[in-house]
Design an enzyme around this catalytic site. Structure first.
Site, short mmCIF file in Angstrom:
data_model
loop_
_atom_site.label_atom_id
_atom_site.label_comp_id
_atom_site.label_asym_id
_atom_site.label_seq_id
_atom_site.Cartn_x
_atom_site.Cartn_y
_atom_site.Cartn_z
N PRO A 148 8.61 -7.40 24.00
CA PRO A 148 8.05 -8.54 24.67
C PRO A 148 8.96 -9.73 24.74
CG PRO A 148 7.26 -8.49 22.46
CD PRO A 148 8.31 -7.47 22.59
N GLU A 149 9.60 -9.86 25.85
CA GLU A 149 10.14 -11.14 26.27
C GLU A 149 9.18 -11.56 27.37
OE1 GLU A 149 13.32 -13.17 26.11
OE2 GLU A 149 13.06 -12.58 24.04
N LYS A 199 3.93 -15.76 25.64
CA LYS A 199 3.81 -14.34 25.34
C LYS A 199 2.38 -13.93 25.07
CE LYS A 199 8.33 -14.94 23.45
NZ LYS A 199 8.96 -15.38 22.20
N ARG A 214 4.96 -1.30 15.34
CA ARG A 214 5.13 -2.16 14.15
C ARG A 214 3.89 -2.98 13.81
NH1 ARG A 214 10.95 -4.98 14.63
NH2 ARG A 214 10.37 -5.85 12.64
N ARG A 263 17.55 -15.53 13.31
CA ARG A 263 17.65 -14.56 14.38
C ARG A 263 19.10 -14.35 14.79
NH1 ARG A 263 12.83 -14.15 17.02
NH2 ARG A 263 13.67 -12.15 17.64
#
Length: 269
Positions: free
Chosen positions: A2-3, A59, A116, A256
């Site tokens: 998901p971008e 998102k 996940r 990140r």
DNA sequence: CTCTATGTTTAATT
DNA sequence: GAATTAAACATAGA
């Protein structure tokens, strides 16, 4: 997957599949994804309702139902909605399913797959705090350079950290931030408040360029992993910068992984 | 076995 | 208090 572009593509598909359809069954046994609801309350909130609209901010996806209930869906790191026939078997890592019928009687279903399990599914009558806290969405609202400049000037965080702040711009993730800063030739470590107005304008254009490319690349994708060669610097540590050939550096910002070109992306301060 | 991963929240530290 | 940083979450793949 998901971008922002992925979530938008999924929104479009869900809208097409579910818009105007009536939910005949809704099931999930994953209390982590459903939290703080129970499997039973999830089912009860959805069954019998008709889907009026499928919206998105950043998102987050938001399905609006005919009784005012809203189903919020965040895909986390590995979430994905897939269309299926009603009788198709349970998919690997399938965490929820919504079966629906259309006026013509045809029945099918969408499955929420998320290995996940970082995603969320929340049925609620009111907006949820996570949705309310979102800043402007680059696709829905556009990017207001003036407002973005004000927001960025308020923080001394690394600019990459700031553009990924969902309350400043909704939906900018690690990949988009990395790509946009490369397009804008701005060092991701630059202090957010050190950008000039012109820098912010360039950054906004970089975001739009990166987003446009991502949308184009994702439009044909049907699986969560159909995306490789569309990035200029993301995932390309050590490879030559497409602009000047210098090796792409790899550092960590805000926990990140961040890739950038040390020679053509200039540090403001 | 080790390392990494598209995202967010929470605990710990400065 | 504010601001950063690290850890945690859970799983798959290289």
């Amino acid at each position: 997957m998901p971008e922002l572009a992925d979530v938008e593509i999924i929104r479009q598909r869900l809208e097409k599949a579910l818009g105007g359809a009536t939910i005949t069954a809704a099931q999930s046994n994953d209390r982590r994804i459903l939290r703080p609801q129970t499997p039973l309350s999830f089912t009860r909130a959805l069954v019998g309702r008709t889907v009026e609209e499928v919206g998105r901010s950043g998102k987050w996806l938001r399905l609006e139902l005919d009784d005012g209930t809203r189903l919020f869906s965040h895909l986390g790191m590995t979430g994905w909605w897939v269309e299926h026939e009603r009788d198709d078997p349970k998919q690997k890592a399938e965490r929820a399913r919504i079966d629906f019928a259309r006026d013509d009687g045809r029945e099918s279903s969408v499955r929420y797959v998320d290995s996940r399990r970082f995603g969320r599914l929340i049925a609620a009558k009111d907006e949820i705090p996570e949705w309310i806290a979102l800043g402007p969405d680059p696709l829905v609202d556009g990017i207001d350079v003036k407002k973005l400049a004000v927001a960025l000037a308020r923080s001394r965080r690394a600019v990459k950290d700031a553009v990924m702040d969902q309350s400043i711009l909704a939906g900018i993730g690690n990949i988009l931030a990395i790509e946009a800063l490369w397009h804008a030739r701005i060092d991701p470590r630059s202090s957010s408040d050190a950008l000039s107005r012109a820098d912010v304008g360039t950054l906004a254009r970089g975001l739009k360029t990166a987003l446009r490319r991502e949308l184009k690349a994702r439009a044909g994708a049907t699986r969560p992993d159909e995306w490789q060669d569309v990035f200029s610097v993301y995932g390309r540590a050590g490879a030559p910068c497409p602009r000047d050939g210098s090796p792409i550096a790899r550092i960590v910002i805000g926990g990140r992984t961040t890739t950038f070109c040390r020679t053509c992306q200039i540090r403001r301060s």
